[in-house]
Scaffold this motif. Sequence first.
Motif, PDB file in Angstrom:
ATOM      1  N   HIS A  31       1.263 -21.360  64.820  1.00  0.00           N
ATOM      2  CA  HIS A  31       2.359 -20.420  65.105  1.00  0.00           C
ATOM      3  C   HIS A  31       3.482 -20.480  64.063  1.00  0.00           C
ATOM      4  O   HIS A  31       4.625 -20.156  64.349  1.00  0.00           O
ATOM      5  CB  HIS A  31       2.925 -20.673  66.506  1.00  0.00           C
ATOM      6  CG  HIS A  31       3.464 -22.066  66.688  1.00  0.00           C
ATOM      7  ND1 HIS A  31       2.672 -23.111  67.081  1.00  0.00           N
ATOM      8  CD2 HIS A  31       4.699 -22.562  66.510  1.00  0.00           C
ATOM      9  CE1 HIS A  31       3.398 -24.207  67.150  1.00  0.00           C
ATOM     10  NE2 HIS A  31       4.642 -23.903  66.800  1.00  0.00           N
ATOM     11  N   ASP A  33       6.042 -19.560  61.170  1.00  0.00           N
ATOM     12  CA  ASP A  33       6.670 -18.289  60.817  1.00  0.00           C
ATOM     13  C   ASP A  33       6.982 -18.238  59.326  1.00  0.00           C
ATOM     14  O   ASP A  33       7.721 -17.373  58.861  1.00  0.00           O
ATOM     15  CB  ASP A  33       7.919 -18.013  61.664  1.00  0.00           C
ATOM     16  CG  ASP A  33       9.000 -19.058  61.493  1.00  0.00           C
ATOM     17  OD1 ASP A  33       8.768 -20.069  60.830  1.00  0.00           O
ATOM     18  OD2 ASP A  33      10.100 -18.838  62.026  1.00  0.00           O
ATOM     19  N   TYR A  44      -0.253 -14.573  66.568  1.00  0.00           N
ATOM     20  CA  TYR A  44       1.010 -14.917  65.912  1.00  0.00           C
ATOM     21  C   TYR A  44       1.138 -14.233  64.554  1.00  0.00           C
ATOM     22  O   TYR A  44       2.232 -13.875  64.138  1.00  0.00           O
ATOM     23  CB  TYR A  44       1.159 -16.430  65.760  1.00  0.00           C
ATOM     24  CG  TYR A  44       1.619 -17.086  67.037  1.00  0.00           C
ATOM     25  CD1 TYR A  44       2.951 -17.002  67.435  1.00  0.00           C
ATOM     26  CD2 TYR A  44       0.728 -17.768  67.850  1.00  0.00           C
ATOM     27  CE1 TYR A  44       3.373 -17.590  68.606  1.00  0.00           C
ATOM     28  CE2 TYR A  44       1.143 -18.361  69.024  1.00  0.00           C
ATOM     29  CZ  TYR A  44       2.470 -18.267  69.401  1.00  0.00           C
ATOM     30  OH  TYR A  44       2.898 -18.843  70.570  1.00  0.00           O
ATOM     31  N   THR A  48       4.376 -12.014  64.242  1.00  0.00           N
ATOM     32  CA  THR A  48       5.328 -12.509  63.246  1.00  0.00           C
ATOM     33  C   THR A  48       5.568 -11.475  62.152  1.00  0.00           C
ATOM     34  O   THR A  48       6.717 -11.251  61.744  1.00  0.00           O
ATOM     35  CB  THR A  48       4.837 -13.838  62.641  1.00  0.00           C
ATOM     36  OG1 THR A  48       4.655 -14.781  63.704  1.00  0.00           O
ATOM     37  CG2 THR A  48       5.831 -14.388  61.636  1.00  0.00           C
ATOM     38  N   ARG A  59       7.986 -12.756  69.721  1.00  0.00           N
ATOM     39  CA  ARG A  59       6.733 -13.014  69.004  1.00  0.00           C
ATOM     40  C   ARG A  59       5.841 -13.999  69.743  1.00  0.00           C
ATOM     41  O   ARG A  59       4.621 -13.930  69.630  1.00  0.00           O
ATOM     42  CB  ARG A  59       6.993 -13.449  67.570  1.00  0.00           C
ATOM     43  CG  ARG A  59       7.298 -14.893  67.343  1.00  0.00           C
ATOM     44  CD  ARG A  59       7.411 -15.209  65.839  1.00  0.00           C
ATOM     45  NE  ARG A  59       7.580 -16.627  65.625  1.00  0.00           N
ATOM     46  CZ  ARG A  59       6.636 -17.438  65.155  1.00  0.00           C
ATOM     47  NH1 ARG A  59       5.466 -16.956  64.817  1.00  0.00           N
ATOM     48  NH2 ARG A  59       6.876 -18.719  65.006  1.00  0.00           N
ATOM     49  N   TYR A  60       6.413 -14.888  70.517  1.00  0.00           N
ATOM     50  CA  TYR A  60       5.621 -15.871  71.262  1.00  0.00           C
ATOM     51  C   TYR A  60       4.880 -15.210  72.424  1.00  0.00           C
ATOM     52  O   TYR A  60       3.678 -15.393  72.588  1.00  0.00           O
ATOM     53  CB  TYR A  60       6.515 -17.007  71.782  1.00  0.00           C
ATOM     54  CG  TYR A  60       7.185 -17.764  70.671  1.00  0.00           C
ATOM     55  CD1 TYR A  60       6.493 -18.721  69.936  1.00  0.00           C
ATOM     56  CD2 TYR A  60       8.505 -17.503  70.326  1.00  0.00           C
ATOM     57  CE1 TYR A  60       7.097 -19.409  68.894  1.00  0.00           C
ATOM     58  CE2 TYR A  60       9.121 -18.196  69.285  1.00  0.00           C
ATOM     59  CZ  TYR A  60       8.415 -19.137  68.572  1.00  0.00           C
ATOM     60  OH  TYR A  60       9.018 -19.803  67.541  1.00  0.00           O
ATOM     61  N   ALA A  63       2.196 -12.780  71.113  1.00  0.00           N
ATOM     62  CA  ALA A  63       1.056 -13.475  70.519  1.00  0.00           C
ATOM     63  C   ALA A  63       0.162 -14.132  71.566  1.00  0.00           C
ATOM     64  O   ALA A  63      -1.041 -14.264  71.361  1.00  0.00           O
ATOM     65  CB  ALA A  63       1.549 -14.533  69.538  1.00  0.00           C
TER      66      ALA A  63
END
Length: 172
Positions: A31, A33, A44, A48, A59-60, A63
Amino acid sequence: FLDSIMQLFVANLLNEIIPYWYGTEWDFEGHTDIPNNGQIACGYFVSTTLKDMGLKLNRYRLAQADPLTEARTLAIADTNLKKIDIEDFNSLADFLDGIQEGLYFIGLDNHVGYFYKKGNKNYFIHSNYVDGKVMIELAENSLAFSSSNYYLTKISLNREMALKWVSGKRIN
């Protein structure tokens, strides 16, 4: 106007954001970035890069969603989402021929990425669990592109996404 906005969005995503990610190592739990610093899973990678383009999203959560939920979230409106059961086509080539040129989010049975159709070429841009890295490849040649279901969400012609982007409103 909104179609032009999304042309700018797609051009920047494809040329200014995604290329930095090529070669970043894949991992199911990845994960990061930061491109080429750590590992990144397929979901991710998508969330991202969209966040880096300025879309307001978590984004979490995005994903970690299943491919259909991720496709619905990015579609914003049902008209931007198309579910395809490959059994409805004689071949994968027939399915790919019927897709309009442009950039899409694509969800498969257990994988996600971007589908990019330019002319008669079909590209799959993803954090590839088969080759272990972020890459672009011809969809027809990708082992990871195999699926019984495909969920296509418009990005190029997604006017609702364009409005969220220019207004800075959150995609829930």
